[in-house]
Design an enzyme around this catalytic site. Structure first.
Site, PDB file in Angstrom:
ATOM      1  N   TYR B 284       0.832  -1.195   0.000  1.00 44.78           N
ATOM      2  CA  TYR B 284       0.000   0.000   0.000  1.00 44.78           C
ATOM      3  C   TYR B 284       0.869   1.249   0.000  1.00 44.78           C
ATOM      4  O   TYR B 284       1.499   1.574   0.997  1.00 44.78           O
ATOM      5  CB  TYR B 284      -0.866  -0.023   1.257  1.00 44.78           C
ATOM      6  CG  TYR B 284      -2.153   0.759   1.163  1.00 44.78           C
ATOM      7  CD1 TYR B 284      -3.305   0.158   0.683  1.00 44.78           C
ATOM      8  CD2 TYR B 284      -2.225   2.074   1.585  1.00 44.78           C
ATOM      9  CE1 TYR B 284      -4.501   0.855   0.614  1.00 44.78           C
ATOM     10  CE2 TYR B 284      -3.416   2.777   1.513  1.00 44.78           C
ATOM     11  CZ  TYR B 284      -4.549   2.156   1.028  1.00 44.78           C
ATOM     12  OH  TYR B 284      -5.733   2.854   0.959  1.00 44.78           O
ATOM     13  N   TYR B 334      -5.330   4.295  -7.740  1.00 46.86           N
ATOM     14  CA  TYR B 334      -5.661   4.204  -6.320  1.00 46.86           C
ATOM     15  C   TYR B 334      -6.898   3.332  -6.183  1.00 46.86           C
ATOM     16  O   TYR B 334      -8.018   3.812  -6.240  1.00 46.86           O
ATOM     17  CB  TYR B 334      -5.895   5.603  -5.751  1.00 46.86           C
ATOM     18  CG  TYR B 334      -6.277   5.627  -4.290  1.00 46.86           C
ATOM     19  CD1 TYR B 334      -5.517   4.977  -3.329  1.00 46.86           C
ATOM     20  CD2 TYR B 334      -7.402   6.325  -3.859  1.00 46.86           C
ATOM     21  CE1 TYR B 334      -5.872   5.008  -1.984  1.00 46.86           C
ATOM     22  CE2 TYR B 334      -7.759   6.368  -2.521  1.00 46.86           C
ATOM     23  CZ  TYR B 334      -6.989   5.703  -1.593  1.00 46.86           C
ATOM     24  OH  TYR B 334      -7.343   5.743  -0.269  1.00 46.86           O
TER      25      TYR B 334
END
Lengths: 143, 381
Positions: B284, B334
């Site tokens: 992430y 994203y």
């Protein structure tokens, strides 16, 4: 010009904090049962969950943990301040608070800087607690 | 092996991701539901699975189960979970899907996340009317990125390291994105470009920040046994781990060292897997320092030496430990960790094309946030 930045919205959790700030006092909540000190000022102790909360006068001293220089207009009213600093201050009593440093040039802001509170009356109703470079070394090491 | 582990007994069998690049133009009428429906159909086709077999539905991020279930005609569902609107829920959602399958609450679970941040012109970092738990907005503080920035100044204070060194993440992820036709960011990025880009919250710059885009990802989880009857080589779920970090100031004061150590003990140690056994990371990268602290926390890089460690191509394809081979949240899209898991599946199947990591057997994911979580996927040998 009217103050156009965000303002606190006091509730029963934190009204005493903002009322004290208005009087230029920096108070923190402490647990009558276990002595724990916390912030933000929840009604109950984070350690023992007691609601026996008392307020005490804080040292108004702390150390900059980290900082950032805000470069984008995220927050209403702050556009004209860009770039401005935001610091995370570790208070002598332990809790962490967000704030701004005043009177310190951007290139002199660094983690580890000893700071002390200043009170800024931003409206008739509200006073914000900001920080400046401490005039004498932090009292942390003193008895 | 610890009793909590059901390593290798569940698998990801179908994946689909949007063409994030094609979706980068704004379309005010685009919906999360249409993107999710495309992705679910794609995942079913990829798995070679009839829709009627789906009996579990798990949503993460900003999607919600009901509007999608109507559109996708999912009528025989006996396990539903819907996670809060936050980027950090991907491995958590995967964990619960795998647990549901392991315990026969469902046999085939479809998971998805679908976002329309760009078309709906979502603003991140400040919501009006909220002063936040720590009154941050009264001081002009806003956005998780500013919090990571603040933690990065602390890190530099303790360990040194330059902004140019941090740029190695953005450069590596961009290089990888350029090998991925659906990645949004396709232009070459040099160190000069990185350093010339505007600061958002100094010392973090534009290319330390993830994208804001539209798109969806879906996958299907079933038992390893059932998986072996489907179209592709199964990708086995080694496990997942969580270690909450509930602090009002969002970032961890020790750069998530405890959280990473705890997740490593829960996830990797019981399987006898060490950092040396991990072939690539799909992690992430909401803000680039997050990757730095995971590398140190999981023990890939020595504490305080991560910025030196990532230099000279070490985290690029062809290097010792490729990281975010699809371009990650910073250069692919994203999708809140969901695209990272899709890329992990492609790598473990050997389907990553020009960006394939040779002989890829194990992939680790992590997300460092207020609710850190991690997952390990591995190839079925």
């Amino acid at each position: 010009m009217a103050y156009d930045k965000p303002l606190p919205v006091p509730t029963r959790e934190d009204r005493p904090f903002w009322e004290a700030a208005r009087e230029h006092r920096f108070v923190l909540p402490r647990c009558r049962e276990c002595g724990h000190v916390w912030f933000p000022p929840y009604e109950s102790c984070q350690r023992c969950l007691s609601f026996e909360r008392e307020w005490f006068e804080a040292s108004e001293r702390g150390v900059v943990w980290g900082y950032t220089l805000m470069q984008q207009p995220y927050v209403p009213g702050y556009r004209d301040e860009l770039p401005y600093n935001v610091v995370l201050v570790e208070l002598e009593e332990g809790p962490m608070v967000y704030s701004n440093l005043v009177g310190v040039p951007d290139d002199e802001i660094r983690p580890g800087l000893a700071v002390e509170a200043v009170f800024e009356d931003v409206t008739e109703e509200f006073t914000l607690i900001r920080f400046r470079r401490a005039e004498e070394p932090s009292g942390r090491d003193r008895t | 092996m610890s009793d909590r582990s059901f390593a290798g007994r569940t698998a990801i069998v179908g994946i689909a991701t949007s063409d994030f690049r094609a979706l980068y133009g704004r379309d005010p009428e685009r919906t999360r539901e249409e993107l999710a429906t495309h992705a679910i159909r794609g995942a079913l086709e990829d798995a070679g699975l009839e829709k009627s077999r789906i009996d579990g539905l798990v949503t993460g991020g900003t999607s919600h189960y009901e509007p999608i279930a109507y559109r996708a005609g999912l009528t025989d569902v006996r396990f539903v979970a819907d996670y809060p609107s936050a980027g950090r829920m991907c491995a958590v959602a995967l964990m619960h899907a795998a647990m549901a399958v392991e315990h026969s609450l469902a046999n085939y679970v479809v998971l998805f996340n679908s976002v329309c941040f760009r078309s709906q012109q979502n603003r991140f970092g400040y919501s009006s009317g909220s002063t936040g738990l720590m009154y941050e907005s009264v001081y002009g503080m806003a956005s998780p990125g500013a919090q990571y920035s603040m933690a990065f100044t602390r890190y530099q204070h303790l360990y040194g390291g330059s902004e140019a060194q941090l740029g190695a993440f953005a450069l590596a992820f961009r290089k990888h994105a350029r090998l991925n036709p659906v990645a949004i960011m396709q232009d070459e990025l040099t160190l000069d470009d990185y350093l010339a880009a505007r600061y958002i919250a100094r010392p973090l710059r534009l290319f330390d920040y993830c994208l804001v885009n539209d798109g969806a990802v879906a996958y299907i989880v079933t038992s390893a046994e059932r998986a072996r009857d489907l179209r592709h080589k199964p990708v086995l779920i080694g496990g997942t781990a969580e270690r909450a970090n509930f602090r009002e100031w969002y970032v961890d004061l020790e750069f998530w060292a405890d959280a990473c150590g705890s997740m490593k003990r829960d996830l990797l140690d019981p399987l006898g897997v060490t950092t040396a056994d991990i072939d690539c990371l799909q992690v992430y990268d909401n803000f680039s320092p997050s990757v730095l602290w995971g590398l140190e926390g999981f023990g890939f890089a020595p504490r305080g030496e991560g910025l030196d460690w990532i230099q000279d191509g070490r985290i690029e394809l062809g290097g010792e430990l490729p990281v975010n081979t699809s371009g990650g949240l910073i250069s692919e899209a994203y999708l809140q960790g969901w695209n990272q898991h899709a890329e992990a599946v492609r790598q473990l199947r050997g389907e990553a094309g020009a960006r394939q990591v040779p002989d890829c057997k194990r992939v680790l994911y992590w997300c460092l946030s207020a609710l850190p979580n991690a997952s390990l996927l591995y190839a079925d040998d």
